[in-house]
Write an enzyme that holds these catalytic residues in place. Structure first.
Site, short mmCIF file in Angstrom:
data_model
loop_
_atom_site.label_atom_id
_atom_site.label_comp_id
_atom_site.label_asym_id
_atom_site.label_seq_id
_atom_site.Cartn_x
_atom_site.Cartn_y
_atom_site.Cartn_z
N HIS A 11 0.97 -1.17 -0.10
CA HIS A 11 -0.08 0.08 0.18
C HIS A 11 0.80 1.16 -0.09
O HIS A 11 1.03 1.86 0.94
CB HIS A 11 -1.07 0.11 1.26
CG HIS A 11 -2.04 -1.17 1.31
ND1 HIS A 11 -1.44 -2.51 1.73
CD2 HIS A 11 -3.31 -1.29 0.94
CE1 HIS A 11 -2.48 -3.31 1.63
NE2 HIS A 11 -3.44 -2.65 1.48
N HIS A 69 -3.86 3.21 -3.39
CA HIS A 69 -4.22 2.78 -2.06
C HIS A 69 -3.55 1.44 -1.94
O HIS A 69 -2.81 1.34 -0.79
CB HIS A 69 -5.49 2.82 -1.65
CG HIS A 69 -5.85 2.06 -0.50
ND1 HIS A 69 -5.69 2.91 0.82
CD2 HIS A 69 -6.16 0.87 0.02
CE1 HIS A 69 -5.94 1.98 1.81
NE2 HIS A 69 -6.25 0.74 1.28
N GLU A 121 -17.92 -3.64 24.10
CA GLU A 121 -17.08 -5.02 24.32
C GLU A 121 -16.08 -4.88 23.47
O GLU A 121 -14.84 -5.57 23.94
CB GLU A 121 -18.13 -6.22 23.88
CG GLU A 121 -19.01 -6.58 25.08
CD GLU A 121 -20.53 -6.28 24.67
OE1 GLU A 121 -21.39 -6.49 25.38
OE2 GLU A 121 -20.41 -5.11 23.91
N HIS A 147 -28.74 -15.38 24.71
CA HIS A 147 -27.73 -15.27 25.84
C HIS A 147 -27.06 -16.51 26.09
O HIS A 147 -26.16 -16.60 26.93
CB HIS A 147 -28.05 -14.65 26.87
CG HIS A 147 -28.68 -13.14 26.74
ND1 HIS A 147 -29.12 -12.67 25.89
CD2 HIS A 147 -28.22 -12.17 27.61
CE1 HIS A 147 -29.42 -11.18 25.98
NE2 HIS A 147 -28.75 -10.82 26.71
#
Length: 683
Positions: A35, A275, A424, A486
């Protein structure tokens, strides 16, 4: 940080910047992969940072007192490698020529532990940003803990975190989580330079993105500065220098750099093609013409290298001054200094094992509650222990009750309880950053099912071999009425599939205390998998448990004098209790039974054949594994005759005991599986 200007702040005329640009272009061209765009256009920024602002010592990449630099846009790795080579790190010109080749010190994306001077593995966009936030949090905590009285700038604990981020980094959702966290904690030791070149692989960023980034970060509590492009199209490096020299306030700092990708390449600049692909020989030749040089590939004139490597002398002087500061601090604070030495070396106090809590057989306690009690003991012996949960401190049982919250108000930076909020992914990545900062032991908690949100950061922790600790409560279907959303099923198998990650699922309270101790011993990341429901503390000799957990599996009971029982029952976590109950029934039916606790497949798999065979003799083919999770991955343990008792479907919503019965997590099912395994083995 230094106060003298680095070699050259001009643009194309600066020979060090020119060398950095061409090294990036040449290395990508030689590899025919990489890159180049950002590495070329951002060379003046990196040269300014490494020459003036980042406190570093090329001769000691692990210096505790150094600043940290994270290239969050890790795809532009040649930007960093060029600076490390030019400023005198242990990186040769041949290493640059071997960019992206097998076994080289210059991999495609920066890798911690591979290249001297790389402070974090980056490439998965956004994670470098979040790790930088974690590093800044760790530095703020250590400053408050060890040297709060010193004026700003006078402490050896005054360290800064520098992050270079791209459009892609700030598009990733983790950057929103981490940016909000940094603003809340007023991390004024964090500077993020954002390369706003408005180009990514698909083309212009406005194909996917139209938000006002400045307003976003200001709303999150950041100070924001903008550096416009100069009249010739390059980054206005003088303006950037003025901004960085001006000082700030009690907020993290975002510096927006308006740039043109691949500038000053003649036709590739401003294009998506620059890029992620080599520019091509003709374009690189054109770049040399634009820069006014006719050097051969990888040719850095001695005079230019000598100028760049003034950083070696400057770094040694910075290090010498810091050593003096640290010596004075240690003289004033001998007890703190001794503790810091132990912490940096990750030493475990000799008395810690004997201080672990113990529970009497028959005591009913969940492993999450046992973990809570163990954390309190660990916190007493390990003042460097810091932890928190994703808005789940109470259900995870992760609070350190003897300490307050880590917050910027009222001296709260000494607090050891981090409130991560419902973030999280950023939590896990920031924990990795705190561990990378050194001098801190960190754990982070959530429900096991939400480890999915953390997974990319868990993977980087394993890749970097970081001793991050993750605490997951509410494992299995026994959490009951929260239902299948859950109730983790496939998560244990997924974690076990990750190289270098150690998951430990303790079977009772005493195994939980041992699991914590073993997790602290690990040289890589570990996850503790804990249950919500009360479990019976089993009658296992506590003196055997730590070594048993350390080895991943051990014999709980065996009633065959010939060492050849009829069947082996292997339980993990809460299901060891089912194996023990089933063994009682089978023994009543006249069978000899061996019961094995296997809290960690990962640790057991790392043992030598002699130990593994002593626990699971190869000739004993009648085996049953019982675990309230997917049976995937147990084939090598149960063999051709064994049976895995597990759950290969999602759970149900209902009271825990009803759900366990509906999903077959009963001693009766284990007994039936044992009968089946013995029948198969006889055939």
């Amino acid at each position: 940080m230094t106060t003298t200007a680095p070699p050259g702040l001009s643009r194309t005329g600066n020979e060090v910047v020119t060398a950095a640009r061409l090294l990036a272009a040449d290395a990508v061209e030689a590899a025919q992969s990489g890159h180049p765009g950002a590495a070329i256009s951002l060379a003046p920024v990196a040269t300014l940072l490494y020459g003036k602002y980042i406190r570093h010592d090329p001769q000691d990449p692990h210096w505790f007192g150094r600043d940290r630099f994270i290239l969050s846009c890790g795809h532009a790795s040649m930007l960093l490698y060029a600076q490390l080579y030019l400023t005198g790190y242990d990186l040769s010109l041949d290493d640059l020529k071997n960019f992206r080749r097998l076994g080289s010190k210059t991999p495609g994306h920066p890798e911690y532990g591979i290249t001297p001077g790389v402070d974090a593995t980056t490439g998965p966009l956004g994670q470098g940003f979040a790790m930088g936030v974690g590093m800044a949090m760790a530095f703020a905590h250590q400053r408050a803990l060890y040297d709060a009285e010193a004026p700003t700038g006078d402490s050896p604990f005054d360290r800064h975190v520098w992050v270079l981020a791209s459009d892609g980094d700030l598009e990733e959702g983790i950057s929103y989580e981490a940016g909000s966290l940094a603003g809340r904690h007023q991390l004024d030791n964090l500077t993020v330079l954002y390369d706003r070149n408005r180009i990514q692989i698909d083309g212009a960023t406005d194909l996917a993105w139209s938000e006002d980034v400045v307003a976003r970060f200001e709303a999150q509590g950041w100070r924001v500065s903008t550096v416009a492009r100069a009249s010739d199209g390059d980054i206005d490096i003088t303006a950037l220098d003025d901004i960085l020299s001006a000082g700030g306030d009690h907020r993290p700092h975002l510096v927006v750099l308006d740039s043109e990708i691949a500038w000053p390449s003649p036709t590739a600049r401003g294009t998506a093609g620059s890029h992620g692909a080599p520019l091509g020989a003709e374009e690189v030749a054109g770049l040399r013409r634009e820069l006014g040089v006719d050097t051969a590939p990888f040719d850095v004139p001695d005079a230019v290298l000598d100028t760049a490597r003034e950083a070696v002398t400057a770094g040694a002087e910075l290090h010498r001054r810091w050593d003096g500061q640290m010596e004075q601090w240690a003289t004033r604070n001998p007890a703190r200094a001794a503790d810091l030495r132990r912490v940096v070396d990750r030493g475990i106090p000799g008395e810690l094992n004997d201080s672990l809590p113990r529970w009497e057989p028959g005591t009913m306690v969940s492993t999450r509650d046992a973990s809570r009690d163990t954390i309190q003991v660990l916190a007493e012996h390990l003042p460097e222990l810091v932890g928190g949960s994703a808005d789940l401190a109470d259900p995870n049982r992760t609070a350190i009750t003897s300490s307050g919250s880590f917050l910027p108000e009222d001296g709260g930076r000494t607090g050891r309880n981090v409130h991560w909020g419902v973030r999280e992914f950023a939590m896990a990545a920031a924990v990795n950053g705190m561990v990378l900062a050194g001098g801190t032991r960190v754990f982070a908690g959530t429900f096991l099912t939400f480890s999915d949100y953390e997974r990319a950061a868990l993977r980087l922790a394993a890749l970097m071999k970081l001793p991050s600790i993750f605490v997951w409560s509410h494992d299995s279907i026994a959490l009951g009425q929260d239902g299948p959303t859950h109730q983790p099923i496939e998560h244990l198998a997924s974690l076990r599939a990750m190289p270098g990650f150690t998951s430990i699922r303790p079977a009772d309270a005493n195994e939980t205390a041992a699991a914590w101790f073993v997790a602290l011993e690990q040289d890589g990341p570990a996850g503790l998998v804990l249950c919500r429901q009360p479990l019976k503390t089993l009658g296992i000799d506590p003196d055997r448990i730590v070594d048993g957990v350390r080895r991943g599996a051990y014999i709980v009971s065996s009633d065959s004098t010939a060492d050849d029982p009829d069947v082996i029952l292997i339980g993990t976590g809460s299901e060891l209790e089912l194996a023990v109950d089933a063994a009682t029934t089978l023994r009543g039916n006249g069978y000899a039974v061996r019961v094995v606790s296997m809290p960690s497949r990962d640790l057991f798999d790392r043992q030598d054949d002699k130990y593994r065979d002593s626990v699971l003799p190869p000739q004993l083919r009648a085996r049953v594994v019982v675990e309230a999770a997917a049976t995937f991955g147990w084939g090598d343990i149960i063999g051709d005759a064994g049976v895995a008792v597990g759950i290969d479907h999602f759970g149900e919503s209902g009271p825990a005991t009803d759900v366990q019965r509906a999903c077959g997590m009963t001693a009766e099912r284990v007994v039936a599986a044992a009968d089946e395994a013995m029948s198969r083995s006889r055939k």
